[in-house]
Scaffold this motif. Sequence first.
Motif, PDB file in Angstrom:
ATOM      1  N   ALA A  47       0.273   6.746  -1.407  1.00 36.98           N
ATOM      2  CA  ALA A  47       0.306   5.671  -0.412  1.00 36.98           C
ATOM      3  C   ALA A  47      -0.984   5.691   0.398  1.00 36.98           C
ATOM      4  O   ALA A  47      -1.647   6.708   0.525  1.00 36.98           O
ATOM      5  N   THR A  48      -1.313   4.516   0.970  1.00 30.73           N
ATOM      6  CA  THR A  48      -2.492   4.409   1.828  1.00 30.73           C
ATOM      7  C   THR A  48      -2.069   4.632   3.268  1.00 30.73           C
ATOM      8  O   THR A  48      -1.196   3.926   3.774  1.00 30.73           O
ATOM      9  N   TYR A  59      12.419   4.565  -4.993  1.00 30.06           N
ATOM     10  CA  TYR A  59      13.651   3.775  -4.960  1.00 30.06           C
ATOM     11  C   TYR A  59      14.883   4.675  -4.910  1.00 30.06           C
ATOM     12  O   TYR A  59      15.653   4.756  -5.858  1.00 30.06           O
ATOM     13  N   GLY A  85       0.787  -1.224   0.000  1.00 25.80           N
ATOM     14  CA  GLY A  85       0.000   0.000   0.000  1.00 25.80           C
ATOM     15  C   GLY A  85       0.817   1.270   0.000  1.00 25.80           C
ATOM     16  O   GLY A  85       0.273   2.363   0.146  1.00 25.80           O
ATOM     17  N   GLY A  86       2.138   1.150  -0.144  1.00 26.98           N
ATOM     18  CA  GLY A  86       2.992   2.332  -0.134  1.00 26.98           C
ATOM     19  C   GLY A  86       3.100   2.969  -1.507  1.00 26.98           C
ATOM     20  O   GLY A  86       2.460   2.537  -2.469  1.00 26.98           O
ATOM     21  N   PHE A 122       5.405 -12.288  -2.472  1.00 28.21           N
ATOM     22  CA  PHE A 122       4.636 -11.156  -1.964  1.00 28.21           C
ATOM     23  C   PHE A 122       5.483  -9.877  -1.981  1.00 28.21           C
ATOM     24  O   PHE A 122       5.030  -8.800  -2.351  1.00 28.21           O
ATOM     25  N   PHE A 123       6.736 -10.031  -1.590  1.00 28.90           N
ATOM     26  CA  PHE A 123       7.693  -8.929  -1.523  1.00 28.90           C
ATOM     27  C   PHE A 123       7.884  -8.293  -2.905  1.00 28.90           C
ATOM     28  O   PHE A 123       7.724  -7.077  -3.078  1.00 28.90           O
ATOM     29  N   TRP A 158       7.221 -15.576   0.884  1.00 28.19           N
ATOM     30  CA  TRP A 158       7.549 -14.208   1.263  1.00 28.19           C
ATOM     31  C   TRP A 158       8.048 -13.417   0.063  1.00 28.19           C
ATOM     32  O   TRP A 158       7.642 -12.293  -0.186  1.00 28.19           O
ATOM     33  N   TYR A 187       3.495  -1.245  -5.781  1.00 32.68           N
ATOM     34  CA  TYR A 187       3.420  -0.019  -4.992  1.00 32.68           C
ATOM     35  C   TYR A 187       4.602   0.908  -5.224  1.00 32.68           C
ATOM     36  O   TYR A 187       4.984   1.657  -4.348  1.00 32.68           O
ATOM     37  N   ARG A 188       5.193   0.846  -6.412  1.00 30.67           N
ATOM     38  CA  ARG A 188       6.268   1.789  -6.724  1.00 30.67           C
ATOM     39  C   ARG A 188       5.667   3.185  -6.869  1.00 30.67           C
ATOM     40  O   ARG A 188       4.491   3.332  -7.241  1.00 30.67           O
ATOM     41  N   ALA A 189       6.465   4.180  -6.539  1.00 32.47           N
ATOM     42  CA  ALA A 189       5.979   5.554  -6.682  1.00 32.47           C
ATOM     43  C   ALA A 189       5.847   5.875  -8.164  1.00 32.47           C
ATOM     44  O   ALA A 189       6.711   5.530  -8.962  1.00 32.47           O
ATOM     45  N   PRO A 219      -3.295  -1.905   6.231  1.00 29.85           N
ATOM     46  CA  PRO A 219      -4.198  -2.952   5.738  1.00 29.85           C
ATOM     47  C   PRO A 219      -4.509  -3.919   6.874  1.00 29.85           C
ATOM     48  O   PRO A 219      -3.647  -4.248   7.675  1.00 29.85           O
ATOM     49  N   CYS A 273       4.801  -6.456  -4.033  1.00 32.67           N
ATOM     50  CA  CYS A 273       4.685  -5.132  -3.411  1.00 32.67           C
ATOM     51  C   CYS A 273       5.638  -4.133  -4.052  1.00 32.67           C
ATOM     52  O   CYS A 273       5.278  -2.982  -4.299  1.00 32.67           O
ATOM     53  N   LEU A 274       6.873  -4.592  -4.310  1.00 32.39           N
ATOM     54  CA  LEU A 274       7.870  -3.678  -4.865  1.00 32.39           C
ATOM     55  C   LEU A 274       7.413  -3.128  -6.204  1.00 32.39           C
ATOM     56  O   LEU A 274       7.660  -1.967  -6.534  1.00 32.39           O
ATOM     57  N   ILE A 275       6.738  -3.967  -7.000  1.00 24.69           N
ATOM     58  CA  ILE A 275       6.308  -3.517  -8.327  1.00 24.69           C
ATOM     59  C   ILE A 275       4.986  -2.747  -8.243  1.00 24.69           C
ATOM     60  O   ILE A 275       4.860  -1.639  -8.750  1.00 24.69           O
ATOM     61  N   ILE A 292       6.415   3.571  -3.174  1.00 23.71           N
ATOM     62  CA  ILE A 292       7.830   3.351  -2.864  1.00 23.71           C
ATOM     63  C   ILE A 292       8.749   4.154  -3.784  1.00 23.71           C
ATOM     64  O   ILE A 292       8.728   3.991  -5.014  1.00 23.71           O
TER      65      ILE A 292
END
Lengths: 588, 266
Positions: B58-59, A383, A378-379, B42-43, B39, B50-52, B63, B46-48, A381
């Motif tokens: 961002a929330t 880098y 939910g971020g 999921f990791f 893990w 929730y990239r800026a 959650p 998230c990295l992809i 991010i």
Amino acid sequence: MSATTTHGHAAHGGHDAAHGHHELPFWRKYIFSVDHKVIGVQYGVTALVFLFFGFTLMMLLRWQLAYPGQPLPVIGKLLGENAMPGGVMAPEFYNQLGAMHGTIMVFMGIVPLAVGAFGNYVVPLQIGAPDMAFPRINMVSYWAFLPGGLLMLASFFAPGGAANSGWTSYPPLADIATTGQTFWLLAMVLLITSSLLGSINFIVTIVQLRAKGLTFFRLPFFVHAQFVTSFLLLLAFPPLEAAAVMQLMDRLAATSFFLPSGLVISGEPLRVAGGGSPLLWQHLFWFLAHPEVYVLILPAMGIIAEVIANNTRKPLWGYRLLVYSAIFLGFMSFVVWAHHMFMTGMGTTMSTFFQTTTMIISIPSVVILTCFIMSLYGGAIRYTVPMLFATAFLPMFAIGGLTGLPLGLTASDIYLHDTFYVIGHFHYVVAPGTIFALFAGIYYWYPKVTGKQMNQTLGKIHFWLSFLCINGVFMPMFFQGMAGLSRRLYDPTIYVHGRAIQSLNVFISWSAWGLAIAQLPFIWNFFASLRHPKAAENPWQSTTLEWAAPSPPPHGNFTTPPVVYRDPYEYSEPGRSSDFHPQFAREA
Amino acid sequence: MDETKYGFWFPPDVSTHGVQIDQLIDIVHWFMLILFVGWGTFFVYCLIKYRARPGHTATYFPPKAQFTKVIEVSVIVVEVLLLFGFSTPVWFRYKNHPPAEKDALVVKLVAEQFAWNFHYAGKDGKFGKTSEANMSGDNPLGMDPEDPDGKDDIVTVNQFHFPVNKPVIVQISSKDVIHSFNIPVLRVKQDAVPGARIPVWFQATQPGHFELACAQLCGLGHYRMRADVLIDTPEDYAKWQAENAPPPAEPPTSAAPDNQQPAPQK
């Protein structure tokens, strides 16, 4: 106490206003300084130099492991006939390199950098204090650390060279070792004293000098991590200090704390009273050295928490859970030490106790890691370079933690104990784990310390090369361990199972040398960035208190005493125009 | 030695108890792999995800994630299983139920910088007395020349012979510093601690030539502190025993009486 603080603060502010009127002489300001920031930088620079030196020792040692018995070109000749006769490493020198690498990296590199440098510099700023609670003790802490470190390095010039009984210094071997071991013990006494002084200071500072409004559950996680770490140092180091003095007496005063009766060394009976126990040392040593693992990892987790919250632009997931886990981790770390000693012949009751506590301690680590990964969810991010290091920390620390399982279970430890699997395991925790976190910290707080931003492109090159090489160094070690290869072997090809996998050693060595090259952009960047133009006051748009002070902060840190209004990681609050809401911002 | 048996994973296992250890290591690694891949997936997601990027914020609110509790609880359950279902029983069976000495070959092992001295009781089944006072270069164990029990004892340096399919108990001690008795193919490891005599046992399932490696740093010669492990068929072992039994009345200078029992020769 708060009155004193305010008073102290005003007094410091007064100094700055006077500007030059009360200017301290150079040696008081930069050498025997009582300012936590100067001391932090002193610790940081010294520790980085020691870290690099410890790494250099390992690069030398890796030559012998990759090409046993072959002369090392050019450098081999320079190191002299004692260490490297004809350019070929002597077994004595190999053992010195191994022992000193471990000692330097742990006691002179990572702990001083994680606690001495980051703790000293950042903790007072993050809690809104003008300085540490006991500035003079802080100065003494550094000035015990530096001579301790130099004494350790000087031991290479002792007759017989530096300590060569492993960083664990198990007696009787260490009791009968060459003079270098005496240097090692004396240096350890100084280093431990330094850590003890520091830990008391941190505890008092965090308890007493928090800014108005900064309750315990508004502290950044980094401060919590340093707080728990300080208790570990305070409670675990004294037994080792006592043990070091006991071993020193065994060596110099003919006592027998660690020597049983009836020892025969190279055919000659050892003339000592006897009656001591070699295993006593192991208990005392690991009673420190296991909490020490958490001393290495907790501040790293603290840095990771700061960097992740800042770069995901959202509050940390499970902040209170993180804090409770860190405290639980600290408690448990005192009751797992004998899992390093499963092969000493301990009974089944004791081994069951220690393998059970070892499994229990893995739970808070799993929780902490889960919180960090959930924080990404939910971020938004960014880098940045610090975030790249923090991102890489997570899976690599996970590898380090997971591979601890088969070592913590007694039955599988029978096979894996003292093999390269162990080396791979703890290096994943402290090298790609802690050291990556420390790099994240350096890139993250560099603008705070210098007021300048480091070059991000060079930082990314540094990151990707390091990430690649460091896995090339440590991943193959698990396979070496599975193949049964013992650690600390001067020539692994003596054994049939070593010869079969010697190609891995060559690969690891080249990866290690590659890792050294990967540090060049960092070293260049570290110095060249000092000439960059002034960075923004809060370049990462962060919420925590250290960014309320100017960069670099003046003596006394804050221009006005900060007041804290909210939780540490208020990022992306709904209904606000900016995506960060600093702890110190007064408006709602 | 058969070099082809060794590679990037376990060396061959030639012991009766080793299979349980290997099994535990396998299971733990499957568990680690599942956790890591789970893990990791999921990791990376998230990295992809929730990239800026422009338009993405961002929330603020965390959650509600029940699955983290599920993961944590299942980690605890699996660890309890590993601990009390596998590791502890294996360790207890192995450590608390050594074979009876009368059914086993008992060998005393004295480690020193940088050699392994094996002491066999010989045909009479009795170990001769040893003492530090008698130790010398020719007599590394300090055998008492006067003790009749010791007359037929066999002492070897860095040569460890024993028969296949028979329990072997090794009583380990050290003269000087801590060493570690480590035979990878037998899945045994035990520190040799000076001042203590610690038994360890195993039973080999096939004959062959293997290696013993010191596993605890013991000084500059640590790396070359190896011994040949020679697992013999019962016939070969008997032959070796007979060939190496000390000849009768060997030390001519000693004042041994003539009625001494000569060691039987084949």
